[in-house]
Design a protein around this motif. Structure first.
Motif, PDB file in Angstrom:
ATOM      1  N   MET A   1       0.843  -1.199   0.000  1.00  0.00           N
ATOM      2  CA  MET A   1       0.000   0.000   0.000  1.00  0.00           C
ATOM      3  C   MET A   1       0.883   1.255   0.000  1.00  0.00           C
ATOM      4  O   MET A   1       1.854   1.342   0.747  1.00  0.00           O
ATOM      5  CB  MET A   1      -0.870  -0.012   1.252  1.00  0.00           C
ATOM      6  CG  MET A   1      -2.204   0.658   1.032  1.00  0.00           C
ATOM      7  SD  MET A   1      -3.094   0.811   2.557  1.00  0.00           S
ATOM      8  CE  MET A   1      -3.949  -0.739   2.627  1.00  0.00           C
ATOM      9  N   THR A   2       0.550   2.194  -0.819  1.00  0.00           N
ATOM     10  CA  THR A   2       1.368   3.404  -0.888  1.00  0.00           C
ATOM     11  C   THR A   2       1.053   4.324   0.286  1.00  0.00           C
ATOM     12  O   THR A   2       0.034   4.177   0.962  1.00  0.00           O
ATOM     13  CB  THR A   2       1.068   4.174  -2.186  1.00  0.00           C
ATOM     14  OG1 THR A   2      -0.301   4.555  -2.143  1.00  0.00           O
ATOM     15  CG2 THR A   2       1.325   3.325  -3.406  1.00  0.00           C
ATOM     16  N   GLU A   4       0.198   7.310   0.091  1.00  0.00           N
ATOM     17  CA  GLU A   4      -0.990   8.077  -0.244  1.00  0.00           C
ATOM     18  C   GLU A   4      -2.252   7.337   0.187  1.00  0.00           C
ATOM     19  O   GLU A   4      -3.184   7.912   0.724  1.00  0.00           O
ATOM     20  CB  GLU A   4      -0.991   8.270  -1.751  1.00  0.00           C
ATOM     21  CG  GLU A   4      -1.787   9.448  -2.222  1.00  0.00           C
ATOM     22  CD  GLU A   4      -1.709   9.510  -3.745  1.00  0.00           C
ATOM     23  OE1 GLU A   4      -2.529  10.203  -4.314  1.00  0.00           O
ATOM     24  OE2 GLU A   4      -0.847   8.828  -4.332  1.00  0.00           O
ATOM     25  N   LYS A   5      -2.232   6.031  -0.080  1.00  0.00           N
ATOM     26  CA  LYS A   5      -3.391   5.223   0.252  1.00  0.00           C
ATOM     27  C   LYS A   5      -3.625   5.177   1.747  1.00  0.00           C
ATOM     28  O   LYS A   5      -4.728   5.313   2.219  1.00  0.00           O
ATOM     29  CB  LYS A   5      -3.205   3.794  -0.281  1.00  0.00           C
ATOM     30  CG  LYS A   5      -3.467   3.684  -1.741  1.00  0.00           C
ATOM     31  CD  LYS A   5      -4.953   3.571  -2.026  1.00  0.00           C
ATOM     32  CE  LYS A   5      -5.427   4.574  -3.052  1.00  0.00           C
ATOM     33  NZ  LYS A   5      -4.629   4.630  -4.239  1.00  0.00           N
ATOM     34  N   PHE A   8      -5.337   8.077   2.802  1.00  0.00           N
ATOM     35  CA  PHE A   8      -6.773   8.093   2.510  1.00  0.00           C
ATOM     36  C   PHE A   8      -7.552   7.348   3.590  1.00  0.00           C
ATOM     37  O   PHE A   8      -8.532   7.842   4.131  1.00  0.00           O
ATOM     38  CB  PHE A   8      -7.032   7.460   1.143  1.00  0.00           C
ATOM     39  CG  PHE A   8      -8.497   7.264   0.830  1.00  0.00           C
ATOM     40  CD1 PHE A   8      -9.272   8.323   0.404  1.00  0.00           C
ATOM     41  CD2 PHE A   8      -9.085   6.019   1.007  1.00  0.00           C
ATOM     42  CE1 PHE A   8     -10.613   8.148   0.136  1.00  0.00           C
ATOM     43  CE2 PHE A   8     -10.429   5.833   0.732  1.00  0.00           C
ATOM     44  CZ  PHE A   8     -11.189   6.901   0.292  1.00  0.00           C
ATOM     45  N   PHE A   9      -7.053   6.136   3.906  1.00  0.00           N
ATOM     46  CA  PHE A   9      -7.752   5.341   4.911  1.00  0.00           C
ATOM     47  C   PHE A   9      -7.776   6.055   6.251  1.00  0.00           C
ATOM     48  O   PHE A   9      -8.788   6.101   6.926  1.00  0.00           O
ATOM     49  CB  PHE A   9      -7.067   3.983   5.096  1.00  0.00           C
ATOM     50  CG  PHE A   9      -7.415   3.007   4.016  1.00  0.00           C
ATOM     51  CD1 PHE A   9      -8.733   2.792   3.671  1.00  0.00           C
ATOM     52  CD2 PHE A   9      -6.428   2.312   3.351  1.00  0.00           C
ATOM     53  CE1 PHE A   9      -9.058   1.883   2.682  1.00  0.00           C
ATOM     54  CE2 PHE A   9      -6.745   1.412   2.359  1.00  0.00           C
ATOM     55  CZ  PHE A   9      -8.060   1.198   2.026  1.00  0.00           C
ATOM     56  N   LEU A  12     -10.028   8.937   6.306  1.00  0.00           N
ATOM     57  CA  LEU A  12     -11.403   8.481   6.275  1.00  0.00           C
ATOM     58  C   LEU A  12     -11.814   7.927   7.629  1.00  0.00           C
ATOM     59  O   LEU A  12     -12.872   8.233   8.149  1.00  0.00           O
ATOM     60  CB  LEU A  12     -11.550   7.399   5.206  1.00  0.00           C
ATOM     61  CG  LEU A  12     -12.943   6.853   5.028  1.00  0.00           C
ATOM     62  CD1 LEU A  12     -13.876   7.973   4.620  1.00  0.00           C
ATOM     63  CD2 LEU A  12     -12.933   5.785   3.962  1.00  0.00           C
ATOM     64  N   ARG A  13     -10.914   7.118   8.183  1.00  0.00           N
ATOM     65  CA  ARG A  13     -11.261   6.479   9.440  1.00  0.00           C
ATOM     66  C   ARG A  13     -11.468   7.491  10.553  1.00  0.00           C
ATOM     67  O   ARG A  13     -12.448   7.464  11.255  1.00  0.00           O
ATOM     68  CB  ARG A  13     -10.181   5.466   9.821  1.00  0.00           C
ATOM     69  CG  ARG A  13     -10.755   4.107  10.106  1.00  0.00           C
ATOM     70  CD  ARG A  13      -9.655   3.097  10.237  1.00  0.00           C
ATOM     71  NE  ARG A  13      -8.926   2.973   8.977  1.00  0.00           N
ATOM     72  CZ  ARG A  13      -7.677   2.567   8.888  1.00  0.00           C
ATOM     73  NH1 ARG A  13      -6.993   2.285   9.968  1.00  0.00           N
ATOM     74  NH2 ARG A  13      -7.104   2.454   7.717  1.00  0.00           N
ATOM     75  N   GLY A  15     -12.089  10.468  10.143  1.00  0.00           N
ATOM     76  CA  GLY A  15     -13.252  11.255   9.752  1.00  0.00           C
ATOM     77  C   GLY A  15     -14.532  10.578  10.183  1.00  0.00           C
ATOM     78  O   GLY A  15     -15.450  11.218  10.691  1.00  0.00           O
ATOM     79  N   LEU A  16     -14.552   9.270  10.003  1.00  0.00           N
ATOM     80  CA  LEU A  16     -15.776   8.546  10.325  1.00  0.00           C
ATOM     81  C   LEU A  16     -16.074   8.544  11.810  1.00  0.00           C
ATOM     82  O   LEU A  16     -17.197   8.786  12.223  1.00  0.00           O
ATOM     83  CB  LEU A  16     -15.675   7.109   9.829  1.00  0.00           C
ATOM     84  CG  LEU A  16     -16.095   6.918   8.382  1.00  0.00           C
ATOM     85  CD1 LEU A  16     -15.713   5.543   7.921  1.00  0.00           C
ATOM     86  CD2 LEU A  16     -17.579   7.147   8.214  1.00  0.00           C
ATOM     87  N   SER A  19     -17.104  11.855  12.768  1.00  0.00           N
ATOM     88  CA  SER A  19     -18.434  12.194  12.297  1.00  0.00           C
ATOM     89  C   SER A  19     -19.481  11.457  13.113  1.00  0.00           C
ATOM     90  O   SER A  19     -20.564  11.951  13.347  1.00  0.00           O
ATOM     91  CB  SER A  19     -18.573  11.850  10.822  1.00  0.00           C
ATOM     92  OG  SER A  19     -18.785  10.482  10.678  1.00  0.00           O
ATOM     93  N   ARG A  20     -19.104  10.264  13.559  1.00  0.00           N
ATOM     94  CA  ARG A  20     -20.062   9.507  14.347  1.00  0.00           C
ATOM     95  C   ARG A  20     -20.387  10.230  15.647  1.00  0.00           C
ATOM     96  O   ARG A  20     -21.529  10.355  16.036  1.00  0.00           O
ATOM     97  CB  ARG A  20     -19.483   8.125  14.652  1.00  0.00           C
ATOM     98  CG  ARG A  20     -20.513   7.061  14.755  1.00  0.00           C
ATOM     99  CD  ARG A  20     -19.835   5.737  14.896  1.00  0.00           C
ATOM    100  NE  ARG A  20     -18.441   5.970  15.275  1.00  0.00           N
ATOM    101  CZ  ARG A  20     -17.763   5.167  16.068  1.00  0.00           C
ATOM    102  NH1 ARG A  20     -18.323   4.110  16.566  1.00  0.00           N
ATOM    103  NH2 ARG A  20     -16.506   5.406  16.364  1.00  0.00           N
TER     104      ARG A  20
ATOM    105  N   LYS B  46     -20.390   8.363   4.018  1.00  0.00           N
ATOM    106  CA  LYS B  46     -19.116   9.051   4.282  1.00  0.00           C
ATOM    107  C   LYS B  46     -18.001   8.517   3.406  1.00  0.00           C
ATOM    108  O   LYS B  46     -17.149   9.261   2.933  1.00  0.00           O
ATOM    109  CB  LYS B  46     -18.723   8.853   5.766  1.00  0.00           C
ATOM    110  CG  LYS B  46     -19.380   9.839   6.694  1.00  0.00           C
ATOM    111  CD  LYS B  46     -18.571  11.107   6.761  1.00  0.00           C
ATOM    112  CE  LYS B  46     -19.404  12.322   6.998  1.00  0.00           C
ATOM    113  NZ  LYS B  46     -19.510  12.875   8.292  1.00  0.00           N
ATOM    114  N   SER B  50     -15.597  10.734   0.729  1.00  0.00           N
ATOM    115  CA  SER B  50     -14.130  10.816   0.671  1.00  0.00           C
ATOM    116  C   SER B  50     -13.615  10.234  -0.626  1.00  0.00           C
ATOM    117  O   SER B  50     -12.660  10.733  -1.211  1.00  0.00           O
ATOM    118  CB  SER B  50     -13.464  10.049   1.808  1.00  0.00           C
ATOM    119  OG  SER B  50     -14.232  10.064   2.946  1.00  0.00           O
ATOM    120  N   ALA B 264     -12.526   0.328   3.719  1.00  0.00           N
ATOM    121  CA  ALA B 264     -12.134   1.719   3.929  1.00  0.00           C
ATOM    122  C   ALA B 264     -11.999   2.064   5.411  1.00  0.00           C
ATOM    123  O   ALA B 264     -11.090   2.774   5.793  1.00  0.00           O
ATOM    124  CB  ALA B 264     -13.120   2.660   3.256  1.00  0.00           C
TER     125      ALA B 264
END
Ligand SMILES: Nc1nc2c(ncn2[C@@H]2O[C@H](COP(=O)(O)OP(=O)(O)OP(=O)(O)O)[C@@H](O)[C@H]2O)c(=O)[nH]1
Ligand SMILES: Nc1nc2c(ncn2[C@@H]2O[C@H](COP(=O)(O)OP(=O)(O)OP(=O)(O)O)[C@@H](O)[C@H]2O)c(=O)[nH]1
Ligand SMILES: [Mg+2]
Ligand SMILES: [Mg+2]
Lengths: 309, 447
Positions: A1-2, A4-5, A8-9, A12-13, A15-16, A19-20, B46, B50, B264
């Motif tokens: 996995m780069t 960058e990837k 992203f995760f 996102l994580r 963030g989630l 957000s929750r 979500k 993203s 994700a």
């Protein structure tokens, strides 16, 4: 996995989870009635609705209708917004509030098929219903017509023992139609009022299994013209948009008479029911809210809509 | 039920046609459609958000290859990104340390844990690679133990004799000992279905984990799961530090967006997929198939890929130069034809092109495969001189060509007529001075 990837995760994580936490807070502030309704509010509302599995289109319809009312100043605070959305949901769901004719059976035995994709809760729902009926002093026969899945019959037999009702069983691998035949005949002899038929889980896309189901219906009708009197599709509340496809294809194959939604004790909201109610006009009879015998309730549009927001 | 993404993107494609570069402006509609498609596939709200943002970042500024439209390129970027997120390589069950290796399967009620245990055991056993041992640790659901015992018998694998009155943690501890004693190396533990918010039952899983130190812990998820998948996966992962995921019931028509949502948020690989109720219905996970499935698009990607393979940039440039000079010969005509044939049968190419599915029934548009073969044979029967200059092909040459290719003079005449038409069309394109796509049904052939 780069790198960058990973980024992203990670983004996102965090963030989630953020957000929750925020979502509840947000909704509190959003819905407490202080905040003004702007596009941001509507976007948050969109998130709440979509994450309840209501589906994109229904969500848009609901939001568009409140947006208009916000413009007209019909709605100017969040309490009203929430109330308006709930009212719309109730309106959609109200005409599918249904009650099975238990208190006034048109015919006996009343034969009910429980149908659905794998693992949704057919057997458990039958077990719970058998207990409820038995407690009301009714005479019930169960048909173990899932002859396919490992230990499907023993599972129903255990429920039958719990409820103290008779279970008609055949060998694993035998023809499910034969179980239906025997169960109805046996119920007729014993003057039972209900035959609850447990069918094997099957995906609606499998032609041969749908044919098997049609055959079971035909055989029921042969022993007792008019049977099965109900063909109930059991839907799992944790399922998303696929529930529409399930309903459509089972309905096309055998003509459903109603719906049951299980697992509403989970954190899933079962929002897909709105779209299904709207599209198929099928009554929703029962909901499952747990694995225990008492976790079976009548469907109420009011309560369902209340739980959505 | 759902329109396919491919169908939906038709309109978007039309607008984008002829634009050479992806900009924030022209990508907007396509991204909106992709967002909608992902939401319909049950990818979490979500996660979609993203994802779209990151795709937009990647897409903007990209040059569009001559042979595909910007819309198609976007779909390709989305697809590749999806594949990468879903995991590019296949990850197996983790069996590390010294045997026996305990493997724990967990998940919501009815997701397919018990069935999957039997499938895994069968897979491990095949080729005599492993000696699996099954452990029924669901003491709650009626006949759950019976179910696993029955399956174990079917595949002829030993199974721990759990009792409904036993404690699940004790069962697991004893079962691992028992497996060791009977010379088994993989201990597959079937746990009861539970909601991720069920505190006592989640704690039970933690205790089992502490008691047997699993070599792998897999979350079993129903492919039909909706938006909920994220919360479920997060909670199980938080408690148990999952090793991976198994997605079941993929044999239906579920788009399976849960796969993306889960990957994700927990970053763990999807290791296997369940594709049926039978023991042998367990497969390795294929990210590319999953990506297409989630996008709800069948073959457009294949088209894009084939176009990219077939029309390499240099050839396209050479071709364009010829166009500009109006030097499009019968030889080029044949090369182009061969390229099309390389891309597969015309029928299948047609069906891959957005908008063309609808035309399928139309006999006027039915490409005639035989016709194409005939055309190629005719050109092959010409001398090089004739191919470079069609004007010299007189009556006697036509007769010779027809004989050589097993066709009639009428066929040769037809071909020449079409070639001249095509040449005219080419000229028009070259006058427009745009880099014109040849990938979208604009072939100057009898289509
Ligand atoms: N939390 C919760 N679990 C439920 C509910 N209804 C059923 N279950 C559980 O869901 C799982 C599957 O239920 P079953 O009744 O075996 O489902 P089925 O549709 O008969 O399954 P197949 O016959 O294998 O297709 C079991 O673990 C049940 O205990 C419910 O309302 N809430
Ligand atoms: N079509 C299909 N059905 C599957 C697949 N995997 C499991 N099933 C079916 O799904 C239903 C539930 O499977 P189980 O293995 O009992 O699920 P579980 O997670 O152990 O259920 P609980 O123990 O009640 O929580 C059964 O009818 C299985 O035959 C699959 O990949 N495809
Ligand atoms: Mg069942
Ligand atoms: Mg199980």
């Amino acid at each position: 996995m780069t790198e960058e990837k990973k980024g992203f995760f990670k983004r996102l994580r965090s963030g989630l989870s953020r957000s929750r936490e925020q979502l509840n807070e947000k909704l509190e502030t959003v819905f407490i009635g202080r905040k003004e309704i702007d596009e941001e509010t509507l976007e948050e509302l969109e998130e709440v609705l979509i994450t309840s599995d209501i589906g994109f289109e229904t969500t848009q319809t609901l939001i568009d209708s409140v947006r208009k009312r916000v413009k007209r100043k019909d709605i100017d605070n969040i309490d009203q917004l929430k109330a308006a959305i709930k009212a719309e949901m109730r309106d959609i769901l109200r005409h599918c509030e249904g009650r099975l004719p238990f208190d006034d059976l048109p015919i006996a035995p009343y034969v009910i098929f429980f149908i659905g994709v794998n693992g949704v809760g057919k057997t458990t729902t039958i077990g719970k219903l058998a207990m409820r009926l038995k407690n009301d002093g009714r005479k019930v026969v169960l048909a173990a017509a899932d002859t396919f899945r490992a230990a499907a019959t023993p599972q129903l037999v255990l429920w039958g023992e719990r409820a103290g009702v008779e279970v008609i069983t055949h060998q694993e691998g035998s023809d499910p139609s034969a179980v239906v035949y025997d169960a109805i005949q046996s119920a007729q002899h014993r003057l039972a009022e209900f035959v609850l038929v447990d069918t094997a889980g099957r995906l609606h896309t499998k032609k041969n299994l749908m044919e098997e189901l049609k055959k079971m219906c035909r055989v029921a009708d042969k022993v007792m013209p008019g049977a099965p009197h109900e063909k109930l599709l059991v839907l799992d509340a944790t399922n998303g948009q696929n529930a529409i496809s399930q309903t459509k294809m089972f309905h096309e194959a055998i003509g459903l008479t109603g719906l049951v939604m299980t697992k509403l004790d989970s954190t899933a909201k079962g929002g897909i029911l709105l779209q299904i109610a709207d599209q198929f006009h099928l009554p929703v009879y029962l909901i499952g809210v747990g694995e225990k015998p008492e976790d079976l309730q009548d469907f109420s549009a009011e309560d369902f809509a209340d739980a959505m927001l | 039920m759902f329109e396919t993404l491919t169908e939906r993107l038709e309109a978007v494609f039309k607008k984008l046609k002829g634009q050479g570069r992806i900009t924030e402006e022209n990508v907007k509609d396509a991204l909106r459609q992709i967002r909608l498609s992902l939401l319909e596939a049950d990818v979490n709200y979500k996660v979609v958000k993203s994802f779209i943002a990151s795709v937009q970042e990647k897409a903007i500024g990209q040059e569009v290859l001559t042979s595909i439209t910007p819309g198609q390129l976007i779909v390709k970027i989305v697809h590749d990104e999806l594949v990468e997120l879903l995991g590019t390589t296949h990850t197996q069950l983790t069996l590390s340390g010294s045997p026996p290796f305990p493997v724990l399967l967990v998940g919501l009620q009815g997701s397919g844990k018990t069935t999957t245990i039997a499938k895994l055991a069968y897979m491990l056993k095949r080729g005599n690679k492993h000696r699996p041992y099954l452990v029924p640790a669901d003491v709650y659901r009626p006949a759950a133990i019976d179910q696993l015992v029955t399956l174990a018998k079917q595949i002829n694998v030993p199974c721990y004799p759990s009792e409904q009155s036993d404690n699940p943690v004790d069962i697991c501890k004893k079962a691992v000992q028992e497996a060791l004693r009977s010379g088994c190396d993989v201990v597959l533990i079937d746990t009861a279905g539970r909601l991720q918010v069920d505190e006592p039952l989640m704690e039970e899983l933690q205790k089992i984990k502490e008691a047997v130190h699993p070599s792998d812990i897999l979350l079993v998820v129903d492919a039909m799961t909706g938006q909920e998948a994220v919360k479920v996966a997060e909670a199980f992962h938080e408690r148990l530090d999952l090793g991976g995921v198994i997605l079941t019931k993929l044999d239906g028509d579920a788009r399976g967006g849960a796969a993306l949502s889960i990957k994700a948020v927990i970053g763990r690989p999807i290791k296997y997929v369940g594709v049926g109720e039978k023991i042998e219905d367990l497969e390795a996970f294929h990210p590319d198939r999953m990506a297409s499935r989630i996008l709800g698009m069948g073959d457009i990607l294949t088209l894009v890929e084939k176009a990219q393979e077939t029309f390499d940039q240099k050839q396209v440039e050479k071709f364009e130069k010829k166009l500009k000079k109006n030097a499009f010969t019968l030889e080029d005509f044949r090369d182009q034809l061969q390229q099309i044939r390389k891309m597969g049968s015309l029928e299948s190419i047609l069906s891959m092109i957005p908008g063309m599915q609808k035309m399928k029934g139309n006999p006027a548009l039915q490409p005639d495969e035989k016709e194409l073969i005939k055309v190629e044979a005719i050109i092959n029967s010409m001398t090089r001189k004739e191919r470079l200059n069609h004007a010299i092909i007189n009556g006697s040459r036509r007769k010779r060509i027809a004989r050589g290719s097993g066709t009639t003079v009428q066929d040769v005449n037809n071909l020449l007529k079409r070639y001249v038409q095509a040449k005219k069309m080419m000229k028009r394109f070259s006058k427009m001075g745009k880099r014109k796509s040849f990938g979208r049904g604009d072939f100057p052939f009898p289509m």
